[in-house]
Structures are given as C-alpha cells and as structure tokens.
Scaffold this motif. Structure first.
Motif, PDB file in Angstrom:
ATOM      1  N   LEU A   1       0.859  -1.180   0.000  1.00 27.69           N
ATOM      2  CA  LEU A   1       0.000   0.000   0.000  1.00 27.69           C
ATOM      3  C   LEU A   1       0.896   1.231   0.000  1.00 27.69           C
ATOM      4  O   LEU A   1       1.593   1.489   0.969  1.00 27.69           O
ATOM      5  CB  LEU A   1      -0.925   0.003   1.221  1.00 27.69           C
ATOM      6  CG  LEU A   1      -1.904   1.171   1.317  1.00 27.69           C
ATOM      7  CD1 LEU A   1      -2.848   1.156   0.131  1.00 27.69           C
ATOM      8  CD2 LEU A   1      -2.686   1.120   2.608  1.00 27.69           C
TER       9      LEU A   1
ATOM     10  N   THR B   1      -8.215   0.021  -3.192  1.00 25.85           N
ATOM     11  CA  THR B   1      -7.194  -1.013  -3.384  1.00 25.85           C
ATOM     12  C   THR B   1      -7.801  -2.396  -3.232  1.00 25.85           C
ATOM     13  O   THR B   1      -7.528  -3.304  -4.044  1.00 25.85           O
ATOM     14  CB  THR B   1      -6.062  -0.835  -2.357  1.00 25.85           C
ATOM     15  OG1 THR B   1      -5.471   0.458  -2.533  1.00 25.85           O
ATOM     16  CG2 THR B   1      -4.988  -1.905  -2.551  1.00 25.85           C
TER      17      THR B   1
ATOM     18  N   GLN C   1      -8.244  -5.518  -5.983  1.00 24.93           N
ATOM     19  CA  GLN C   1      -7.788  -6.880  -5.708  1.00 24.93           C
ATOM     20  C   GLN C   1      -8.895  -7.896  -5.991  1.00 24.93           C
ATOM     21  O   GLN C   1      -8.641  -8.978  -6.519  1.00 24.93           O
ATOM     22  CB  GLN C   1      -7.326  -6.987  -4.247  1.00 24.93           C
ATOM     23  CG  GLN C   1      -6.051  -6.209  -3.957  1.00 24.93           C
ATOM     24  CD  GLN C   1      -5.732  -6.162  -2.472  1.00 24.93           C
ATOM     25  OE1 GLN C   1      -6.575  -6.455  -1.626  1.00 24.93           O
ATOM     26  NE2 GLN C   1      -4.522  -5.774  -2.137  1.00 24.93           N
TER      27      GLN C   1
END
Length: 906
Positions: free
Chosen positions: A148, A251, A255
């Motif tokens: 991240l 994020t 994914q």
C-alpha cells in the motif's frame, strides 16, 4: 580511519527512517518531508519526534559520501522511497535500494509516489513492468503481495509543503504512523495534544509574573483558542481518516476485481461513501462495465440447471429450486437421494436417477412423484425427457440408447445402436421429433419415432455437449478440440463453423430463447457468447469461474445467463451488456469518417469514402431520406463536413473546393456554394454559427461568413501541408488546427497563435470545458494536452484511430484492441471495462450523442454501430441496483479496517 570525521558511526536504530529520493525531481519535497516527520506529534520538551536521515539535511562535510550514506542506511529502521521516473533512473537511488534489500530485507520499506505510475499485476503477483514507471528495476519483483503506497503526486509541486497543508499533513501522518507503530488516528490526536501543550508553554513563558493580573482573561482566550484548534484538528483528522479508508477500499476493490464484480462494485461504493474520489468513481464504473450480475456461492451443491436458468441446489439430501430472475428460492425444499438429475424442457418435471438405479419423475411445483418409479435401469450415464413428457430417453455404459414410455414405464422398441464408445450427452429437439446424442465417437441424429439415425457429416473426436436452437432446425456441438460447430438438424450437414475460442473441451452449450445468441462454457473456465448467424464471438469473454464450466442456461426473457461450475459457484451474467444496440447501420461501402450528432440527438450524419453523406435515425437505424452525393466506387476520401450549432445547416466540402451548405430538414442545398481556391480537407462552424473555418492545402485556414459567403480577413497560416482538422472550443475563443502533424491554437478575437505548437499529432478534439485537448499521436497513442500550458496532461493512453469526449467530459472513447471501442475515465486515465467489440475493421470515427446515452462508431469497412456506454450520472445508485444488496456484516469485517463501525452502503 574515521570516515565520518569527528562523529562516531551511528548505531543500529540511530535513525527511525532513511529517505531515498532524486534531487532532480524531489529536491524540495524530500527535505520538507524529513522536517515534517521531525515535528509531527512532537512533545514540547523534545527536539524532534523522530530522527530521519535525508542527505540534503543530514550530511556534514566528509571525505566519503557513499560511506556516510551506507552507514546511515545500516543505522535506519525503515526505508522511505520517494518514487518517480527520475528516482527510478537515479544511480544513487538504485544503489540505496539494492543495499537496503541486501542488508535489511526484514526491515520495512515505505513508498511515496511523487510522479509517474505504479501498477500492480494481480495475476503475476508483481508490479507490471510495462506500466510502472516510478520504481527502480530491483523493486519490480521485490514484493510477494501488493504493498500500500502513499500517493503524493497532487501536492509535490505545491508551494505549501508544511503541516498546515491538509494533503501534506495526511501523508506525513501516514508515514509517521508506520514509523511510530501507532494507529494513524491516535497519532493525529497526539499531534493535536502536543500543539496545545506547546502553545500553552510558549504563552506562559512570554507572559511571566508581570501578567498574573490578567490570568483569568488569558485562560479564557487560551481555552477558546484551544477548543477551536482541537475542533479543527479533529475535523482534519476525520477527513484524513475517511480519505485513508476510501483509498484502502479502492485497493481492495482492485484486488477483488472481476473475480466478484458485485462485491468489487460495493467496495467502490463504500469508498465513495467515505470520500468521493475519482478513483472510487472509476472503481464503480469498472464494476458496472462487466457483464457479470453476481456470484452465488451459498446455494450449496448444484445438482441441475434448468433450461430456464432455474437451479436445483442444496446441501446433503435437501434440495430446492432457485430462480435467477427473482434471485430467490421457489417453493419448499424436498429430501431425496440421487446422483443424476435433469429438468424437462418446460421446467415442470424433474427426472432423477438414484444410486439404486431407480429413475423417478417429480412435479417441480409440489415435488410430488409422478407415477411409479422406473426400475431395472442399470448403468445409466445420461437421460433426457421429451418436451411433451411422454418419452424418457436413457443411455448406459453399453452405448445403447433406450426409449421409455412414461405412462406405462415400458421400453419403446429396440435399443438405438450406432455409437461404439461412451455417450456423454443427449438432447431432444423442441418439437420432440429428433434426438441428438454425443460422445467419444462423435455425434448422431435420430428420428425419435422410428429409431433411425445417422452421424453428423465429417465429425470425429469426442463431443461433450449438444444443443438445439429454439426452432429445432440447427444443432450446436462442442468438442474436445475447443471448437463449436453448427449443423442442419434435418440433413446432418455443417452450416457454420468452427467457432474457435475455447482452450480445451466445450462442456456446455445453450441457445438464447430468441435463438440469436449461443452461449458456451468450457474446461478453460470461461464462458463465451456467439452470433449463430455469423459464427463470430459477441462481447467479452466471461471470466470468473475457477474450474470447469458444467452448465449454461438463459432465463426465459433472455436477459440473464446462468452458469454453473465445479468450483461450486453459480454466476449470473447480462448477455446483452457491452454489445451494439440494434443492427449495424449499413449503406456506406467504404471508410466512414466523420460522424456527427444533431443537437437534439435525433439525427446521426456520416460521410463515407465512396463520396456520399447519409443521415440516420439513431433510434431506429433507418435512413432519413436519400444520401447526399452520388456513390463513386473509385472515391478515396470522405467529404469533410460540419454541422451548425443550431443543427439546421450541414456544410459539405467536395474535392473541387466547393463548400455547399445544405438544409438538414429537407436535404436541399441552401443557396450558392462557397468557392474556395484550394482543396478542402476540413471544415468547422464556430459555436455562434457566424464563422466557418475551412482547412485547405499548404497550411491555409480561411475564415468565412456562412451567411454572405464572403471571407473574413486574411487566412491563417497553420503550416505548409494540408490542414487535416480545424476544431473550435465550446466557448468559441480558441481555434485549433493541425498541419504537418502539429497542433496550433489561435485566439479567435486577435487571430494570433497562442503558446507553443504541439507536435506529432494526427487528429484532435476539445473537451467540453475547453481545458483539455485529446490528440491522436503519430506514435499510436492518445494524449490529453492542457490548453493553457500546451503541455501533456498525464501519461498517454492507447488509441490512435478515433477519439471523442462524452458531453460531461468525464469519459473518453478511443479505438480499442481487436477492432473495438475503448472507454476511459478522464480523471484517472484508466480503462472502463474491456473493449466494445463488434466491428470487422479498424474503428476510424466516434461520436457521443448530446445526452451521452449513445455512442456511435464507424470503421474502415463502412459499418456504423451504436452503443449504450452505460456511464450513469450516479454510479453508486447503479452499483446498488446491480448488486440488489449492500455489503454484508461478514464482508464489512473482511475488507474494512478493524473497528470501523458497520454501515449500510445501499
């Protein structure tokens, strides 16, 4: 020798962090970040909160620069990389990264993105080398899972690099949280407390004993000031917390991706709820731009898929029906033990085969048995019930096909023989007259009444699946070679194929209720859609299953495709998603460019290389009157044309240099043409319709009054070659021209060139607000240029044949891969779904309707397609409608930070 001069070599842990950066790119940002980390949440009695090494601040005079840096690296607990294309190319940064990974791989590394791009390849489990420009090569494969990183690109050029800047403060808080090993919100609160303490300490030191008489007043002022500061800091902390959670959810959404687009869309909607960022909006649009309507993984063991998409599913021996249209259970469950089940073609009867060899018929409305069981059926491997329910067909290990009377439970006639190897699939035509059987030795067609059969002509090898189209005249077969073939069910001769695309056996086949779409599923874990009339694929390959696709079926209205797999999930798809609307608009025989919509969106105008201009009704796809011009089989260029802002006048330029205005209403010429003394390559109306710009040869751009047919002033000199495009900005203040591959901007009031030329361009279009210019480059990419600075805005995107902005300026359409059309999010520069496929040649022109609900595209073969781009004004509402639910409590706990209170997103 002491290389550090008089200072001793720092010991391990001497520095909390080491900042590695390129001085060329981040010469201001690196030192500012180091100073901010020293001050953030610093107790008033300490010199600094952290000790961070930054060469611009920390190096003293010494004879060994690298030795000093090496010692600082060894003494640091954390490595902070300011990532940018310049740092990726920096020899010093590369050496620092390599040394850190060789000596301190177990210590953390934090990445701050200051310029360029960082893209993670989820399938490969590493950074995408082709798209990532900000990381040095040693880091591209240096992570086992996606890290991240902190995005600081938006503020790296700001003048205020202090803790008073909220965006800069958020980055400092994020990094300080990792260095202090404390939660970010707790650390922000500590910073507030330390600010308050420091302010009180300074205030008390300055006032001294001489101000004791004013203590009450000062205390009141301090209290009010501290309260205001605390509230501001609290609000700032809450804002930064929302942004951090939103970024995390984006994020997580990336994914999850296409594996479960419903959950992915809900995660993006949740990110939008916390903070409405461009990235969250793109995440929602990306999920909406997929044919997937949902993933069902809680239905239990799927035993059978009906022809109408209804599922027989459950756990252990308890089964019930599930309806894909209502997305709910139907009726009550029933208990039975069987190993094979098959629905009748009308869905009203279920045939089951038990381990004891007994076949039973059940009414799917009540689950009550129909008649007595069939007994004595041994080694049955496949079965099928005729549409009228009067005949049951079975096949056993002996390759013999048997027919049974469901009323008497007796065998009809002799077994059907002809197969010499295992038979795996049976299917009866909708009219009940023809039986298709398939197996390891090919496929055969049988007259169900007489028992006479014949093999499909020339078909060899293993056939896994068969299906009749709704009228029963066509049979589709899927083989182990991955090919799908279409046959005439009367003659047994091939009519279309092979339809190639699957990588491995085709295990499932189904026609849509209208017969216009064929769905196939394979061992390659994909589902594909085909047009049976042309034999060509339709739309995207449907991916998401993680094992063999075992069955496919359409809902009765054809709007939902249901697929089952050995991965124990059921997936729902929209088979019409990302497909052209209606039939292609045909009439042109050669390349079509440009395309123009009338202001009311009711007329589409196209110009073809065969030297005709056609007007269409985009709602019906029909011609509006006769074409303008006479088709010329030797024509080699489309006529330039322009539409007035009021939509009443269409200007068409012919090869002889005459620019003729036409009435759109009655398709008749309006007065005499404008006679230009050179060949015309481009034309454009100003937004007020008072000026017509005409681009000609030798870089000449002449301006005309369309009412008087007279030139306005002297021509503009845009270059030396043909002027391939002239485009006005929406406010009419700027005119853009292309000549010699160079864009020039002109002030329409002064007729002077603005700024510097933009080179390497072949075509262009203004954004609706005029701030951006989308330009097609000679390097086969599309760049967005800032019209104020004449500099590229962001990285280039793919697409070099056509480009168009949506009316709101948020979406860009370009030509895509495999003769497709690609949609892009303008803010994030990321694609929205895959290409829209349907063309048979290169896409050369694009146009959005004024309301943005229709996108027209044309190709080099003369075909025009219409699309519904599906970009809603309120993506969150659309995502919730697609999902039909909100994130569950379990999903919230799985994807949200620990302790985040649960809330309904939809």
């Amino acid at each position: 020798m002491d290389l550090l001069g008089k200072r001793e070599k720092p010991s391990p842990g001497h520095y909390d962090g080491f900042i590695s950066y390129s001085r060329a790119a981040d010469g201001r940002l690196g030192p500012a970040l180091r100073d901010a980390l020293h001050q953030f949440a610093r107790p008033w009695y300490r010199l600094r909160a952290l000790r961070v090494f930054c060469d611009a601040r920390s190096l003293s005079a010494s004879p060994g620069l690298w030795t000093t840096i090496e010692a600082a690296l060894d003494a640091s607990r954390c490595f902070i990389l300011l990532a940018s294309p310049d740092s990726a190319r920096s020899v010093w940064v590369r050496r620092e990264v390599e040394l850190w990974r060789s000596r301190a791989a177990e210590r953390p590394m934090l990445i701050v993105l200051t310029d360029g791009e960082i893209v993670w390849d989820h399938k490969a489990g590493r950074f995408d080398e082709t798209l990532t420009t900000a990381l040095p090569e040693p880091l591209l494969g240096g992570f086992t899972e996606v890290p991240l990183w902190v995005d600081l690109r938006s503020i790296r050029t700001q003048t205020d690099l202090s803790l008073g800047n909220p965006a800069f403060l958020d980055t400092v808080a994020t990094l300080a949280s990792a260095l202090h090993h404390r939660p970010k919100d707790e650390l922000v609160g500590e910073d507030v407390r330390q600010h308050r303490r420091a302010r009180r300490f300074r205030r008390f030191s300055w006032t001294g004993l001489s101000l004791l008489t004013a203590a009450a007043v000062v205390s009141a002022v301090v209290a009010v000031d501290s309260a205001n500061l605390a509230r501001a800091q609290r609000d700032r902390a809450e804002t930064q917390h929302r942004k951090a959670v939103s970024s995390l959810l984006v994020t997580r959404r990336d994914q999850v991706g296409d594996d479960d687009p419903v959950v992915a869309g809900l995660l993006a909607a949740a990110a939008w709820r916390f903070e409405p960022t461009y990235e969250a909006r793109h995440g929602m649009l990306a999920s909406l731009a997929t044919p997937s309507l949902g993933v069902l993984d809680g239905l239990g063991d799927t035993r059978a898929l009906g022809p109408d998409g209804r599922l027989l599913a459950g756990d252990d021996r308890t089964m019930r029906l599930w309806d894909p249209v209502t997305r709910g259970w139907i009726g009550s469950p029933f208990t039975a033990d069987f190993r094979l089940a098959k629905f009748s073609q009308d869905g009203r009867t279920l045939v089951t085969l038990g381990d004891d060899g007994i076949v039973r018929l059940r009414d799917t409305a009540t689950w009550r048995p129909i008649g007595t069981p069939f007994t004595g059926l041994r080694d049955v491997v496949a079965l099928e019930l005729s549409p009228d329910g009067e005949t049951l067909v079975t096949v056993a290990f002996d390759e013999k096909i048997r027919r049974w009377d469901t009323a008497t439970r007796r065998q009809i006639g002799a077994p059907l023989t002809g197969h010499t190897d295992d038979v795996e699939s049976l299917r009866i035509s909708p009219d009940g007259t023809t039986l298709a059987s398939a197996g390891r030795d090919g496929a055969r067609l049988w007259n169900l009444a007489t028992g006479k059969g014949k093999p499909l002509s020339g078909l060899t090898g293993t056939i896994r699946s068969v299906a009749f189209n709704p009228d029963g005249k066509t049979l589709a077969t899927g083989g182990d070679d991955g090919d799908v073939r279409l046959w005439d069910s009367t003659t047994g001769n091939p009519v279309k194929g092979p339809l190639s695309g699957h990588d491995g056996p085709v295990s499932a086949i189904a026609f849509s209720p209208d017969g216009e779409t064929l769905a196939t599923g394979g061992w390659d874990q994909t589902v594909r859609l085909w047009d049976p009339a042309t034999g060509r694929p339709v739309g995207d390959t449907l991916t998401g299953h993680t094992s063999i696709v075992s069955a496919v079926a359409f809902s009765p209205d054809g709007r939902t495709l249901v697929t089952t797999s050995r991965d124990r999930t059921v997936r729902l798809w929209d088979p019409a998603a990302r497909r052209p609307v209606g039939d292609p608009l045909k009439g042109h025989t050669k390349e079509v460019t440009p395309l123009l919509f009338s202001p009311d969106g009711k007329t589409l105008i196209s110009s073809g290389q065969e030297e005709t201009v056609r007007l269409w009704d985009p709602g019906t796809g029909r011609h509006l009157g006769k074409p303008i011009g006479t088709p010329n089989v030797h024509g080699n260029s489309a006529w330039p044309m322009a539409l007035s802002a009021d939509g009443e006048t269409l200007v068409i330029a012919d090869p002889d240099g005459e620019v003729q205005p036409w009435s759109v209403a009655d398709r008749q010429p309006m007065g005499d043409p404008i006679k230009v003394e050179h060949r015309v390559y481009s034309v454009a109306f100003s937004p007020d319709d008072e000026t017509l710009a005409v681009g000609g040869g030798k870089g000449i751009v002449s301006l005309w009054n369309p009412a008087t047919r007279r030139p306005i002033g002297e021509p503009l000199r845009a270059g030396t070659g043909p002027v391939g495009a002239v485009v006005y900005s929406r406010d009419g203040r700027t005119l853009a021209t292309i000549s010699d591959g160079t864009i020039r901007l002109w002030d329409t009031a002064t007729r002077r060139q603005i700024g510097n030329p933009m080179e390497g361009i072949t075509s262009m279009v203004f954004s609706p607000d005029g701030k951006l210019l989308a330009a097609l480059g000679e390097d086969e990419t599309t760049r967005l240029w800032d019209t104020q600075t004449q500099q590229p805005s962001g990285d280039p995107i793919k697409g070099h044949g056509a480009v168009a902005f949506s009316p709101d300026g948020r979406t860009l359409a370009t030509d895509g891969e495999d003769w497709g059309v690609q949609l892009w999010d303008v803010r994030t520069r990321r694609p929205i779904g895959g290409p829209l496929k349907g063309h048979t040649d290169d896409v050369v022109a694009l146009a959005f309707s004024p309301d943005g609900q229709t996108l027209a595209s044309s190709d080099g073969a003369g075909t025009i397609l219409l699309w519904k781009p599906g970009i809603p004004s309120d993506p969150r509402t659309a995502v919730c409608a697609m999902a039909g639910r909100s994130l569950s409590q379990e999903e919230w706990t799985r994807y949200l930070p620990s302790g985040e209170p649960f809330q309904k997103i939809c």
